[in-house]
Design a protein around this motif. Structure first.
Motif, PDB file in Angstrom:
ATOM      1  N   VAL A 279       0.816  -1.202   0.000  1.00  0.00           N
ATOM      2  CA  VAL A 279       0.000   0.000   0.000  1.00  0.00           C
ATOM      3  C   VAL A 279       0.854   1.257   0.000  1.00  0.00           C
ATOM      4  CG1 VAL A 279      -0.175   0.090   2.521  1.00  0.00           C
ATOM      5  CG2 VAL A 279      -1.974   1.113   1.121  1.00  0.00           C
ATOM      6  N   ARG A 283      -0.143   3.513  -3.017  1.00  0.00           N
ATOM      7  CA  ARG A 283      -1.041   4.613  -2.677  1.00  0.00           C
ATOM      8  C   ARG A 283      -0.374   5.737  -1.890  1.00  0.00           C
ATOM      9  NH1 ARG A 283      -6.813   2.483  -0.808  1.00  0.00           N
ATOM     10  NH2 ARG A 283      -7.175   4.690  -1.269  1.00  0.00           N
ATOM     11  N   ASP A 287      -2.014   7.052   2.922  1.00  0.00           N
ATOM     12  CA  ASP A 287      -2.886   5.875   2.969  1.00  0.00           C
ATOM     13  C   ASP A 287      -2.200   4.711   3.665  1.00  0.00           C
ATOM     14  OD1 ASP A 287      -4.973   7.136   1.740  1.00  0.00           O
ATOM     15  OD2 ASP A 287      -4.403   6.525  -0.282  1.00  0.00           O
ATOM     16  N   ARG A 290      -2.636   5.260   7.329  1.00  0.00           N
ATOM     17  CA  ARG A 290      -4.018   4.949   7.722  1.00  0.00           C
ATOM     18  C   ARG A 290      -4.226   3.439   7.817  1.00  0.00           C
ATOM     19  NH1 ARG A 290      -5.059   9.265   3.880  1.00  0.00           N
ATOM     20  NH2 ARG A 290      -5.743  11.147   5.008  1.00  0.00           N
ATOM     21  N   ALA A 291      -3.668   2.693   6.846  1.00  0.00           N
ATOM     22  CA  ALA A 291      -3.785   1.237   6.902  1.00  0.00           C
ATOM     23  C   ALA A 291      -3.030   0.670   8.095  1.00  0.00           C
ATOM     24  CB  ALA A 291      -3.270   0.623   5.598  1.00  0.00           C
ATOM     25  N   GLU A 306      -2.234  15.218   1.162  1.00  0.00           N
ATOM     26  CA  GLU A 306      -1.939  14.300   0.063  1.00  0.00           C
ATOM     27  C   GLU A 306      -0.494  14.501  -0.363  1.00  0.00           C
ATOM     28  OE1 GLU A 306      -3.728  11.866  -0.988  1.00  0.00           O
ATOM     29  OE2 GLU A 306      -5.285  12.373   0.477  1.00  0.00           O
TER      30      GLU A 306
END
Length: 403
Positions: A279, A283, A287, A290-291, A306
Motif C-alpha cells: 500500500v 497509494r 494511505d 491509515r492502513a 496528500e
C-alpha cells in the motif's frame, strides 16, 4: 522605556563577558609592575596565558548562548568530537592516533591531541582578542554615559551622560550578534570536516542497519516459510506414495499440505509487507499510515495532506511512525494517538502524539536512537517532548519535495 532597560542590561552583560580576558591581562600587568625585580613579570604573564587558554572556550560559549537567546541566531560550535576508544584483541587500546595500555591513557592522549589540534581552539582565542575592541567597545557606551554622569556630577554632565545612555542602550548590545556570527562560526574547512565525519558515521550506521535487516529476512525465511515449504514437499511426496495404498491418508496429507501452503503464503506476504508494504508503494505515505493504524490496538486519528515523496523517504517515515506507535503501546501504555503528516514548504513534518505516561528516554542503541540515525541519512531530525505523566509528542522532520 522597557527597551532601554533591557538594552542597558544586555550591554552590561556583553561588556563584562568581552572584558574577562583583558581583565586577566590587566591584572597580570599590574602585578608585574607592583613586583620589583628583573624577572618578576614572568609568573604573571604565564598565569595570564594559562587563564586565557582556560577562559577562551567558556567566553565563546557564553557569546553563542547570548546571541541565540536574544536574537534567535544559532551559531554552530564546530568543536571536534572525540572518536570512540576501542580495545583490540591484543589488549591495547586504540584512540585513533596511538596504542595505549589502558583506556584512561588512551583517552588522555586523545584529549590532549584534540585540545591542541582542534582549529576551533585557535578560533576561540582569536575571538577573545577581537570581541573587546568590537562588541566590548560598543557595549561600553551606555555604562560609560552613566559612569560619566556619576563621576562629574553636574547638570551638563548628568544630562549628556543620561542622554547618551538612553539613546545607545537599545542598540549597543546588538553589535555582539554580527561579531559572533562573523568570527565564531566554523570555517568552511571545519564545516567540511564535520560533514565528512557525519557522513562517515551515517554510512556506517546504514551498513549496520542493512546487514541487520538482511539477517532478519534470512532468519524469518529459514525459520518460517522455508521450514513450511520443506514440510509441504515431504507431505506431497508421502501423499504420492500413499495415493494407491491408503487414499484416505493421502487425502489427509494433501489437506495438511494445502493448509501449509496457505500459511507459507501468509508468512511471505507478512515478510514482504515488513520490507516494503504494497500500500505504501501503490497509494503513498498517507494511505499507508491509515492502513497501519487499523492494525494498532490504539484509537488513532490521522491528519494527513496528500503527499507523494521519494520512496526511500516514505519508507523511513512509515517505519518510524510504526515504531513510535509500537512504543506508545508497549512502553507508554497509551490508549489513543494522533498522527499528523504535512509538508511545510521545506520538508515533510510527521508528528506522533499519544496520551501515554510520558517520560520517554533515548538510550544509546535503542529504537529512538536508531530512528534518529535513519532520519539523519536524509538530513532529517527528531524532536521528542515527553514530560513525566505525558503526553508524548515525537516530531520527525525530513527536508524533501512533495510531488
Amino acid at each position: 522605556m522597557r527597551n532601554v532597560v533591557v538594552g542597558f542590561w544586555r550591554a552590561v552583560v556583553v561588556l563584562v563577558v568581552s572584558m574577562l580576558v583583558p581583565a586577566v591581562w590587566a591584572a597580570a600587568v599590574a602585578l608585574a609592575l607592583w613586583w620589583d625585580g628583573p624577572w618578576t613579570w614572568i609568573p604573571p604573564v604565564l598565569w595570564a596565558a594559562v587563564a586565557t587558554l582556560l577562559l577562551a572556550r567558556p567566553v565563546c560559549r557564553i557569546f553563542r548562548s547570548l546571541v541565540a537567546k536574544w536574537t534567535g541566531t544559532v551559531i554552530p560550535a564546530g568543536y571536534r568530537e572525540m572518536p570512540p576508544v576501542v580495545r583490540l584483541s591484543t589488549g591495547f587500546w586504540w584512540n585513533g592516533h596511538s596504542y595505549e595500555r589502558t583506556e584512561r591513557d588512551a583517552r588522555l592522549d586523545q584529549q590532549w591531541r584534540l585540545r591542541w589540534r582542534d582549529p576551533a581552539r585557535w578560533r576561540d582565542l582569536r575571538f577573545t582578542a577581537i570581541a573587546p575592541v568590537t562588541a566590548g567597545l560598543a557595549a561600553a557606551v551606555p555604562p560609560a554615559g552613566i559612569a560619566a554622569a556619576v563621576r562629574w556630577f553636574s547638570v551638563p554632565a548628568v544630562v549628556l551622560g543620561v542622554a547618551v545612555a538612553l539613546a545607545t542602550a537599545p542598540f549597543a548590545w546588538r553589535v555582539a550578534g554580527p561579531v559572533a556570527v562573523r568570527f565564531l562560526r566554523p570555517t568552511p574547512a571545519m564545516a567540511l570536516a564535520d560533514r565528512v565525519g557525519e557522513l562517515t558515521a551515517q554510512r556506517a550506521d546504514t551498513t549496520i542497519a542493512q546487514a541487520a535487516e538482511i539477517r532478519r529476512i534470512e532468519r524469518d525465511l529459514h525459520d518460517g516459510a522455508q521450514a513450511r515449504l520443506v514440510a509441504l514437499g515431504l507431505s506431497l511426496a508421502t501423499a504420492e506414495k500413499l495415493m494407491e495404498s491408503d487414499p484416505d491418508r493421502a487425502r489427509a496429507l494433501l489437506r495438511e499440505a494445502r493448509a501449509g501452503a496457505v500459511s507459507s503464503l501468509a508468512e511471505l506476504r507478512d515478510l514482504v509487507r515488513g520490507i516494503s508494504p504494497p500500500v505504501l508503494t501503490e497509494r503513498g505515505l498517507a494511505d499507508a499510515v491509515r492502513a497501519l493504524t487499523l492494525d494498532t490496538p490504539l484509537d488513532v486519528t490521522v491528519e494527513a495532506d496528500e503527499l507523494r515523496l521519494d520512496p526511500p523517504v516514505e519508507s523511513a517515515v512509515y517505519f518510524g511512525i510504526a515504531e513510535l506507535l509500537t512504543n506508545a503501546v508497549k512502553h507508554g501504555h497509551a490508549t489513543g494517538a494522533h498522527v499528523r503528516l504535512a509538508h511545510d514548504g521545506a520538508g515533510l513534518v510527521a508528528e506522533v502524539s499519544d496520551d501515554g505516561r510520558g517520560g520517554v528516554r533515548e538510550p544509546d542503541g535503542g529504537g529512538l536512537a536508531g530512528l534518529r540515525r535513519r532520519l539523519a541519512v536524509f538530513d532529517g531530525a527528531l524532536a521528542i517532548t515527553s514530560p513525566a505523566g505525558g503526553p508524548t509528542t515525537v516530531r520527525m522532520m525530513v527536508p524533501c519535495e512533495s510531488w
